[in-house]
Each structure stands twice: as structure tokens, then as C-alpha cells.
Design a protein around this motif. Structure first.
Motif, short mmCIF file in Angstrom:
data_model
loop_
_atom_site.label_atom_id
_atom_site.label_comp_id
_atom_site.label_asym_id
_atom_site.label_seq_id
_atom_site.Cartn_x
_atom_site.Cartn_y
_atom_site.Cartn_z
N GLU A 29 0.95 -1.36 -0.08
CA GLU A 29 0.05 -0.02 0.06
C GLU A 29 0.81 1.18 -0.02
OE1 GLU A 29 -2.20 2.53 -0.25
OE2 GLU A 29 -3.82 0.90 0.58
N ASP A 30 0.68 2.19 -1.02
CA ASP A 30 1.52 3.41 -0.99
C ASP A 30 0.95 4.52 -0.30
OD1 ASP A 30 -0.70 3.42 -3.06
OD2 ASP A 30 0.54 5.30 -4.14
N ASP A 35 -3.01 -3.36 -2.93
CA ASP A 35 -3.68 -2.07 -3.03
C ASP A 35 -3.36 -2.06 -4.89
OD1 ASP A 35 -4.45 0.76 -3.53
OD2 ASP A 35 -2.68 1.48 -3.20
N GLN A 76 -3.77 0.48 -7.23
CA GLN A 76 -3.18 1.74 -7.45
C GLN A 76 -1.78 1.96 -6.71
OE1 GLN A 76 -6.71 4.35 -7.50
NE2 GLN A 76 -5.95 4.89 -9.56
N LEU A 77 -0.61 1.80 -7.68
CA LEU A 77 0.35 1.88 -6.82
C LEU A 77 1.58 2.77 -7.52
CD1 LEU A 77 0.98 -1.75 -5.71
CD2 LEU A 77 0.79 0.15 -4.34
N LYS A 85 -12.47 0.35 -1.17
CA LYS A 85 -12.24 1.30 -0.08
C LYS A 85 -13.31 2.40 -0.13
CE LYS A 85 -7.18 1.39 -0.91
NZ LYS A 85 -5.95 2.18 -1.50
MN MN Z 1 -2.51 3.27 -3.78
#
Ligand code: MN
Length: 133
Positions: free
Chosen positions: A21-22, A65, A67-68, A117
Motif C-alpha cells: 500500500e503506497d 493495493d 493503484q501503486l 475502499k
Molecule cells: Mn494506492
């Protein structure tokens, strides 16, 4: 076979979960939630060392996650699922996309499940427990 349940209940081995997770706030929330519920965690801000770490640490599950910054969580999941040694590790995608087409895409890349989310702590823990059973 018969004593599997009692054995698990009496002496549960700590489960290790890799979190990719970013977003720092999301990471803290996932990490705190898992630690407070008796899991061991390996937090990662991106997937650059994911494959090596998964080989070394044999995690019981991976929270991914989508979207990284570098490689997307879907690409990373595909790498894991194409690996003979790593493909059995359950991968749960965490994503803001929740449209049916997105869901189909997430599963097509090999994710075992997905959580939308913003997450609900109870739903999050339930999904994880389901894949660790
Ligand atoms: Mn992300």
C-alpha cells in the motif's frame, strides 16, 4: 482429520500478512488493524521487493493495493500467480474501483478477492479470515 479444528483453536500459529500500500494513512490503518488482531505484518510501500520477500517469508496472505506508483497491484498479482511457488498465497485486492467490470478485471488478474475502499474494519478482517481458513 478429526483433530484439525481443536488443534487450530488450541495452538494457532501467527499468520503473516504482506501489505502492499503506497498511501501512508491507509497503510497505518491496515497495519494497526492487523497487528491488533494478532497478525504479523510485513508492510511495503511498493512492489519492488514483493517477489523476493514472498519467497523468503512465506506469507499466509497478501493485501494488495491496486493503484501503486510503479507497477500496479494487478501486474504484481499476475507475477505472483504465474510463479509456481507463490501462486497459492491468497491475494486480496484493496481498491477504490467497485464497478462490476473492475471486479471482473481484478479477478481475471488472479486476485482471490477484493475489498472496496473505504474499508470497513469488520468486513476487512472477515475477508482476511475467510482466506486464511
Ligand atoms: Mn494506492
Amino acid at each position: 482429520m478429526a483433530d484439525t479444528k481443536t488443534k487450530t483453536k488450541a495452538k494457532t500459529k501467527t499468520k503473516t500478512i504482506i501489505i502492499v500500500e503506497d498511501n501512508a494513512l491507509n497503510m497505518k490503518m491496515f497495519d494497526d488493524l492487523l497487528l491488533n488482531n494478532g497478525y504479523e505484518t510485513i508492510p511495503m510501500g511498493d512492489g519492488s521487493t514483493l517477489i523476493e520477500t514472498a519467497r523468503e517469508r512465506h506469507p499466509d496472505l497478501i493485501i494488495m493495493d491496486i493503484q501503486l506508483p510503479d507497477r500496479s497491484g494487478l501486474e504484481l498479482t499476475r507475477l505472483l500467480k504465474d510463479d509456481r511457488q507463490l501462486k497459492t498465497i491468497p491475494v486480496i485486492a484493496v481498491t477504490a474501483f467497485a464497478m462490476p467490470a473492475d471486479r471482473a478485471r481484478i479477478l481475471k488478474f488472479g486476485c482471490d478477492d477484493y475489498i472496496s475502499k473505504p474499508i470497513s474494519p469488520v468486513g476487512f478482517l472477515k475477508a482476511i479470515a475467510k482466506h486464511l481458513a
